[in-house]
Design a protein around this motif. Structure first.
Motif, PDB file in Angstrom:
ATOM      1  N   GLY A 180      45.362  40.357  41.876  1.00 41.36           N
ATOM      2  CA  GLY A 180      45.167  39.183  42.614  1.00 41.36           C
ATOM      3  C   GLY A 180      43.963  39.260  43.567  1.00 41.36           C
ATOM      4  O   GLY A 180      43.601  40.322  43.749  1.00 41.36           O
ATOM      5  N   GLU A 225      44.469  31.194  43.915  1.00 40.36           N
ATOM      6  CA  GLU A 225      45.084  32.288  43.787  1.00 40.36           C
ATOM      7  C   GLU A 225      45.415  32.881  42.579  1.00 40.36           C
ATOM      8  O   GLU A 225      45.732  33.985  42.152  1.00 40.36           O
ATOM      9  CB  GLU A 225      46.299  32.403  44.805  1.00 40.36           C
ATOM     10  N   ASP A 226      45.794  31.672  41.597  1.00 39.31           N
ATOM     11  CA  ASP A 226      46.316  32.395  40.056  1.00 39.31           C
ATOM     12  C   ASP A 226      45.012  32.677  39.311  1.00 39.31           C
ATOM     13  O   ASP A 226      45.256  32.801  38.297  1.00 39.31           O
ATOM     14  CB  ASP A 226      46.914  30.853  39.567  1.00 39.31           C
ATOM     15  N   ARG A 227      43.713  32.550  39.980  1.00 36.08           N
ATOM     16  CA  ARG A 227      42.454  32.782  39.217  1.00 36.08           C
ATOM     17  C   ARG A 227      41.994  31.640  38.406  1.00 36.08           C
ATOM     18  O   ARG A 227      40.880  31.848  37.908  1.00 36.08           O
ATOM     19  CB  ARG A 227      42.598  34.430  38.550  1.00 36.08           C
ATOM     20  N   HIS A 228      42.911  30.659  38.100  1.00 35.32           N
ATOM     21  CA  HIS A 228      42.363  29.995  36.969  1.00 35.32           C
ATOM     22  C   HIS A 228      41.945  28.474  37.581  1.00 35.32           C
ATOM     23  O   HIS A 228      41.090  27.902  37.086  1.00 35.32           O
ATOM     24  CB  HIS A 228      43.633  29.643  36.007  1.00 35.32           C
ATOM     25  N   GLU A 229      42.872  28.030  38.587  1.00 32.11           N
ATOM     26  CA  GLU A 229      42.743  26.668  39.156  1.00 32.11           C
ATOM     27  C   GLU A 229      41.400  26.406  40.046  1.00 32.11           C
ATOM     28  O   GLU A 229      41.330  27.365  41.168  1.00 32.11           O
ATOM     29  CB  GLU A 229      44.038  26.281  39.784  1.00 32.11           C
ATOM     30  N   MET A 282      43.455  34.551  33.514  1.00 26.66           N
ATOM     31  CA  MET A 282      44.394  34.931  34.499  1.00 26.66           C
ATOM     32  C   MET A 282      45.279  35.848  33.883  1.00 26.66           C
ATOM     33  O   MET A 282      45.533  36.129  32.774  1.00 26.66           O
ATOM     34  CB  MET A 282      45.216  33.417  34.796  1.00 26.66           C
ATOM     35  N   PRO A 285      51.753  36.375  32.397  1.00 30.99           N
ATOM     36  CA  PRO A 285      52.999  36.271  33.151  1.00 30.99           C
ATOM     37  C   PRO A 285      53.983  37.429  32.648  1.00 30.99           C
ATOM     38  O   PRO A 285      54.163  37.669  31.745  1.00 30.99           O
ATOM     39  CB  PRO A 285      53.605  35.093  32.614  1.00 30.99           C
TER      40      PRO A 285
END
Length: 421
Positions: A180, A225-229, A282, A285
């Protein structure tokens, strides 16, 4: 004369008709046998070429299916482009290798102050990140003066800018793999090698575009924060001599298109944002080590400029989409020079394509051109310019002239004489 016996005649006639009948039956049987044999043979041949596969109520002959498959193969083979399809025509440049950096770096950061290039952090491998600064001296071609970063400072995807003495380091990813981000931000006094801290960003960001403009530190875009959006937010804070003059970041006009890995440049009192991408790797999960997982990415060639009225204007796009260029640029003779990067994925293999061109943007005419080729394709280059020489170090290079996908993380330093007319 005696008349023939009627019964005798009937017997002969019956015998004759019986023979004719038997002969006819034999002929018919022979014909039917031949026809049956022929039909059996024909069916056997047909059956060998037809494997009936039902798709709903449609029955597809095997031969036709094989032809269709072969046709697709041929068509696919026709679509397979050369692995170097993304390269643009460019003149050759004469490159020479200089002193190699102490460590290889991917997604590192760099700022030039006079004849020194300050190189920060970055990945050594996907599982290891650097937490120190190395300094390269253009004048004597040496590396030295290594010192540590604050333990709380991010290790990659930093926003970095300098006023000529103080270097401001904004947000970024903390740790290896796809861990993160942190909102914490720092400042380095390059004369005393002392670190200070700035107010944290309102929220963490990965690889936000960062620049000093009109007395304010501007931070915009990047990834959420999700590294992708992609993020569109734009903040600024007043700074002077390495200190924040305000306690909180102010909200500014959002950037037209979000995303990380773009060049952000101030020249002639103009703030420009160039290239970049939407989307990024990202964390997978549930992965305890935040293992990176590939996601869809779109690389673009957009160029935006913030004008005096704080409105974004669209300028001519780059010659091709280019990302991972946040530290791959220098200003030379009222022009912007950008070296390397990544472009759109290969249309068939879907592999990442590295960039091997040096781009030139003339600020007086707002025209782009390709000024030359690099010694190899490479992304996340750290670029400097000194005494007429264009330098770059670090990054991840290609697999070879015929394969532009990423391979080795490097620490090499290269330079070429660059004269722009």
């Amino acid at each position: 004369m005696a008349r023939p016996n009627g019964k005798h005649i009937s017997s002969k006639l019956f015998l004759l008709l019986s023979c004719v009948g038997l002969l006819g039956v034999a002929l018919i049987a022979d014909f039917l046998w031949a026809s049956s044999s022929s039909l059996t043979s024909a069916y056997s041949s047909l059956a060998s070429n037809w494997a009936f596969e039902k798709s709903g109520s449609v029955v597809i002959p095997k031969v036709e299916k094989e032809r269709a498959i072969q046709g697709k193969k041929d068509q696919s083979a026709g679509r397979v482009l050369s692995a170097t399809y993304a390269d643009l025509p460019a003149p050759e440049l004469k490159w020479e290798q200089m002193a190699t950096a102490p460590v290889p770096r991917l997604d590192g950061s760099a700022i030039q102050i006079k004849n020194l290039l300050y190189v920060f952090a970055g990945y050594g491998t996907i599982d290891y990140v650097h937490s120190h600064v190395d300094v390269y001296n253009f004048t004597d071609n040496t590396w030295g003066g290594r010192f540590d970063m604050p333990k709380e400072m991010a290790h990659s995807h930093l926003g970095v800018v300098s006023d000529g003495r103080y270097i401001y380091i904004i947000s970024g990813q903390y740790g290896p793999q796809c861990r993160g981000p942190t909102a914490r931000s720092f400042v380095l006094d390059t004369e005393t090698k002392q670190w200070g801290e700035l107010p944290p960003l309102p929220v963490p960001r990965y690889a936000a575009a960062t620049q000093l403009w009109r007395g304010r530190l501007h931070v915009m875009g990047g990834s959420k924060e999700d590294r992708h959006e992609p993020a569109l937010e734009h903040w600024s804070i007043a700074v002077k001599n390495g200190k924040a003059l305000e306690k909180e970041w102010q909200t500014e006009v959002p950037i037209p298109r979000g995303g990380p890995h773009r060049a952000c440049i101030v020249v002639d009192d103009r703030l420009l944002v160039i290239g970049g991408q939407e989307g990024d790797f990202m964390a997978k999960p549930g992965s305890p080590i935040f293992k990176c997982s590939r996601r869809h990415e779109v690389v673009y060639s957009d160029v935006y400029m913030l004008d005096d009225e704080m409105r974004w204007k669209t300028l001519p796009p780059m010659p091709k989409p280019d990302s991972h260029i946040e530290f791959a640029w220098v200003i030379v003779n009222n022009s912007i020079v950008i070296a390397g990067g990544t472009t759109e994925k290969h249309p068939v293999t879907k592999k990442m394509i590295l960039v091997g061109e040096v781009f030139w943007f003339k600020l007086d005419t707002l025209e782009w051109s390709v000024v030359g080729k690099m010694p190899f394709r490479v992304k996340t280059t750290l670029v400097g310019f000194w005494d007429g020489w264009l330098y770059f170090t670090s990054g991840q290079r290609d697999k070879g002239p015929d394969d532009p996908s990423p391979r080795k993380v490097i620490g090499e330093v290269w330079r070429t004489k660059l004269s722009l007319q």
